[in-house]
Design a protein around this motif. Structure first.
Motif, PDB file in Angstrom:
ATOM      1  N   ASN A   1       5.226  -0.050  -6.077  1.00  0.00           N
ATOM      2  CA  ASN A   1       5.425   0.703  -4.843  1.00  0.00           C
ATOM      3  C   ASN A   1       5.605  -0.303  -3.719  1.00  0.00           C
ATOM      4  OD1 ASN A   1       5.250   2.210  -2.521  1.00  0.00           O
ATOM      5  ND2 ASN A   1       3.234   3.076  -2.953  1.00  0.00           N
ATOM      6  N   GLY A   2       6.782  -0.331  -3.116  1.00  0.00           N
ATOM      7  CA  GLY A   2       7.090  -1.314  -2.088  1.00  0.00           C
ATOM      8  C   GLY A   2       6.133  -1.288  -0.910  1.00  0.00           C
ATOM      9  N   GLU A   3       5.515  -0.125  -0.636  1.00  0.00           N
ATOM     10  CA  GLU A   3       4.585  -0.021   0.480  1.00  0.00           C
ATOM     11  C   GLU A   3       3.278  -0.754   0.217  1.00  0.00           C
ATOM     12  OE1 GLU A   3       4.061   4.079   1.368  1.00  0.00           O
ATOM     13  OE2 GLU A   3       6.117   4.368   2.103  1.00  0.00           O
ATOM     14  N   ARG A   4       3.028  -1.102  -1.049  1.00  0.00           N
ATOM     15  CA  ARG A   4       1.791  -1.802  -1.414  1.00  0.00           C
ATOM     16  C   ARG A   4       2.056  -3.270  -1.742  1.00  0.00           C
ATOM     17  NH1 ARG A   4      -2.481   0.863   0.207  1.00  0.00           N
ATOM     18  NH2 ARG A   4      -3.819   0.048  -1.465  1.00  0.00           N
ATOM     19  N   VAL A   5       3.241  -3.755  -1.424  1.00  0.00           N
ATOM     20  CA  VAL A   5       3.598  -5.160  -1.669  1.00  0.00           C
ATOM     21  C   VAL A   5       3.759  -5.863  -0.335  1.00  0.00           C
ATOM     22  CG1 VAL A   5       5.247  -6.736  -2.717  1.00  0.00           C
ATOM     23  CG2 VAL A   5       4.754  -4.542  -3.822  1.00  0.00           C
ATOM     24  N   PHE A   6       3.026  -6.948  -0.131  1.00  0.00           N
ATOM     25  CA  PHE A   6       3.044  -7.684   1.124  1.00  0.00           C
ATOM     26  C   PHE A   6       3.614  -9.080   0.898  1.00  0.00           C
ATOM     27  CE2 PHE A   6      -0.916  -5.076   2.475  1.00  0.00           C
ATOM     28  CZ  PHE A   6      -0.106  -3.975   2.694  1.00  0.00           C
ATOM     29  N   HIS A   7       4.834  -9.279   1.365  1.00  0.00           N
ATOM     30  CA  HIS A   7       5.524 -10.557   1.180  1.00  0.00           C
ATOM     31  C   HIS A   7       5.240 -11.516   2.336  1.00  0.00           C
ATOM     32  CE1 HIS A   7       8.055  -9.149  -2.181  1.00  0.00           C
ATOM     33  NE2 HIS A   7       8.112  -7.996  -1.533  1.00  0.00           N
TER      34      HIS A   7
ATOM     35  N   LYS B   1      -0.693  -7.754  10.423  1.00  0.00           N
ATOM     36  CA  LYS B   1      -0.585  -6.351  10.822  1.00  0.00           C
ATOM     37  C   LYS B   1      -0.722  -5.427   9.602  1.00  0.00           C
ATOM     38  CE  LYS B   1       2.376  -7.276  14.823  1.00  0.00           C
ATOM     39  NZ  LYS B   1       3.757  -7.167  15.361  1.00  0.00           N
ATOM     40  N   ALA B   2      -0.088  -5.824   8.499  1.00  0.00           N
ATOM     41  CA  ALA B   2      -0.136  -4.992   7.295  1.00  0.00           C
ATOM     42  C   ALA B   2      -1.556  -4.898   6.741  1.00  0.00           C
ATOM     43  CB  ALA B   2       0.807  -5.562   6.244  1.00  0.00           C
ATOM     44  N   ILE B   3      -2.261  -6.027   6.716  1.00  0.00           N
ATOM     45  CA  ILE B   3      -3.631  -6.026   6.206  1.00  0.00           C
ATOM     46  C   ILE B   3      -4.542  -5.221   7.127  1.00  0.00           C
ATOM     47  CG2 ILE B   3      -5.644  -7.465   5.700  1.00  0.00           C
ATOM     48  CD1 ILE B   3      -3.453  -7.697   3.602  1.00  0.00           C
ATOM     49  N   ALA B   4      -4.378  -5.396   8.447  1.00  0.00           N
ATOM     50  CA  ALA B   4      -5.208  -4.672   9.418  1.00  0.00           C
ATOM     51  C   ALA B   4      -5.005  -3.173   9.339  1.00  0.00           C
ATOM     52  CB  ALA B   4      -4.885  -5.175  10.830  1.00  0.00           C
ATOM     53  N   ALA B   5      -3.831  -2.744   8.882  1.00  0.00           N
ATOM     54  CA  ALA B   5      -3.521  -1.319   8.819  1.00  0.00           C
ATOM     55  C   ALA B   5      -4.021  -0.656   7.532  1.00  0.00           C
ATOM     56  CB  ALA B   5      -2.000  -1.104   8.942  1.00  0.00           C
ATOM     57  N   LEU B   6      -4.527  -1.454   6.601  1.00  0.00           N
ATOM     58  CA  LEU B   6      -4.993  -0.894   5.333  1.00  0.00           C
ATOM     59  C   LEU B   6      -6.249  -0.070   5.533  1.00  0.00           C
ATOM     60  CD1 LEU B   6      -4.504  -3.927   2.917  1.00  0.00           C
ATOM     61  CD2 LEU B   6      -3.279  -1.751   2.837  1.00  0.00           C
TER      62      LEU B   6
ATOM     63  N   ASP C   1      -7.876 -15.739   4.090  1.00  0.00           N
ATOM     64  CA  ASP C   1      -8.769 -15.506   5.228  1.00  0.00           C
ATOM     65  C   ASP C   1      -7.979 -15.473   6.538  1.00  0.00           C
ATOM     66  OD1 ASP C   1     -10.950 -15.352   3.585  1.00  0.00           O
ATOM     67  OD2 ASP C   1     -11.786 -17.311   4.127  1.00  0.00           O
ATOM     68  N   HIS C   2      -6.922 -16.285   6.611  1.00  0.00           N
ATOM     69  CA  HIS C   2      -6.125 -16.382   7.836  1.00  0.00           C
ATOM     70  C   HIS C   2      -5.406 -15.076   8.151  1.00  0.00           C
ATOM     71  CE1 HIS C   2      -4.675 -19.058  10.933  1.00  0.00           C
ATOM     72  NE2 HIS C   2      -3.421 -18.708  10.734  1.00  0.00           N
ATOM     73  N   ILE C   3      -5.084 -14.296   7.124  1.00  0.00           N
ATOM     74  CA  ILE C   3      -4.422 -13.008   7.367  1.00  0.00           C
ATOM     75  C   ILE C   3      -5.423 -11.850   7.373  1.00  0.00           C
ATOM     76  CG2 ILE C   3      -2.202 -13.805   6.476  1.00  0.00           C
ATOM     77  CD1 ILE C   3      -2.794 -12.229   3.886  1.00  0.00           C
ATOM     78  N   GLY C   4      -6.714 -12.160   7.201  1.00  0.00           N
ATOM     79  CA  GLY C   4      -7.747 -11.135   7.313  1.00  0.00           C
ATOM     80  C   GLY C   4      -8.029 -10.335   6.062  1.00  0.00           C
ATOM     81  N   LEU C   5      -7.622 -10.824   4.896  1.00  0.00           N
ATOM     82  CA  LEU C   5      -7.852 -10.058   3.675  1.00  0.00           C
ATOM     83  C   LEU C   5      -9.342  -9.849   3.422  1.00  0.00           C
ATOM     84  CD1 LEU C   5      -6.329  -8.825   1.183  1.00  0.00           C
ATOM     85  CD2 LEU C   5      -6.981 -10.901  -0.035  1.00  0.00           C
ATOM     86  N   HIS C   6     -10.149 -10.858   3.679  1.00  0.00           N
ATOM     87  CA  HIS C   6     -11.589 -10.745   3.428  1.00  0.00           C
ATOM     88  C   HIS C   6     -12.211  -9.648   4.286  1.00  0.00           C
ATOM     89  CE1 HIS C   6     -11.240 -13.225   6.954  1.00  0.00           C
ATOM     90  NE2 HIS C   6     -12.547 -13.288   7.129  1.00  0.00           N
TER      91      HIS C   6
END
Length: 253
Positions: free
Chosen positions: A198-204, A247-252, A104-109
């Motif tokens: 696919n590295g573009e779909r992996v969020f570390h 940023k990565a999650i928000a850009a999805l 939730d803290h990174i905005g996945l929901h």
């Protein structure tokens, strides 16, 4: 979905008496490392997010085996047995509560259109694939395996990553993969280099929700101040990981 392993170990599941490290469930051994079977091979083809732990621990294996045994005695189909076992054990206990807070803290929901990531373990299970870098429980000298610095250097562990997690990942090219903790990230990076993801779909960068990373997690969530951290936690690194994930999650899309 391949049911060969489940069928091989079904008699052991039916006779299971609470020891995930019993001889009838042992799959492989290499030095101090031993791999045991537990019913974790269910794959959700509709998943949008894949949460990746290092390996099921003893408590999770016990939950999965117990649930699978119960489902078998109820006469359910093999796919349903595997589904129920997997969901029952997925990041069970306090770790699940901390994981929900992290997500939730990174905005996945918000990306998924949920009130909270907690729904991934309830009403929205169709969106989730909970899995592990090593799909079946790995133990080091009989204790829960925590990954080590370079798990890809062990031939038995390489085989596990490729033959189970790697094959599953190739079936889900459009899903987002989120490894939990540094050890898992190293293994996922290796599999990405090997062409399985696919590295573009992996969020570390997300901490593991287990108690071993409690300070790291607390700082990530803003529950602990920078000045109160021990030398074991690199605040700058955690800040950067948090910002990059958001940023990565928000850009999805």
């Amino acid at each position: 979905m391949n049911f060969q392993l489940f069928e091989k170990y079904e008699p052991a599941i039916r006779s299971y008496q609470g020891d995930p490290q019993c001889q009838s469930l042992r799959m492989h051994r290499n030095g101090d490392l031993t791999i045991y079977y537990a019913p974790f091979e269910w794959v959700n083809p509709s998943a949008k997010v894949v949460l990746v732990g290092i390996t099921p621990w003893k408590a999770q294996a016990d939950i999965a085996l117990t649930e699978a045994q119960r489902a078998l005695f109820q006469g359910l189909s093999v796919p349903e047995v595997l589904r129920r076992a997997k969901l029952a054990a997925a990041f069970a206990g306090r770790a699940r509560l901390r994981l929900v807070s992290l997500l939730d803290h990174i905005g996945l929901h918000q990306w998924l259109g949920l009130r909270s990531s907690d729904e991934l373990f309830g009403e929205a299970t169709n969106l989730l694939q909970a899995t592990s870098l090593f799909q079946f429980p790995v133990f080091n000298k009989g204790e829960n395996f925590r990954g080590g610095r370079h798990p890809e250097r062990d031939p038995m562990l390489r085989m596990q990553m490729r033959d189970h997690f790697g094959k599953m990942a190739k079936e889900m090219p459009d899903a987002v993969f989120i490894p939990l903790g540094a050890a898992t990230s190293r293994g996922v990076e290796w599999l990405t280099e090997e062409g399985f993801l696919n590295g573009e779909r992996v969020f570390h960068g997300l901490p593991h929700p287990g108690k071993e990373a409690s300070e790291h997690t607390a700082y990530f969530l803003g529950e602990k101040e920078r000045g109160d951290l021990s030398d074991a936690t690199n605040a700058n690194k955690v800040d950067a990981a948090r910002d990059n994930l958001r940023k990565a999650i928000a850009a999805l899309r």
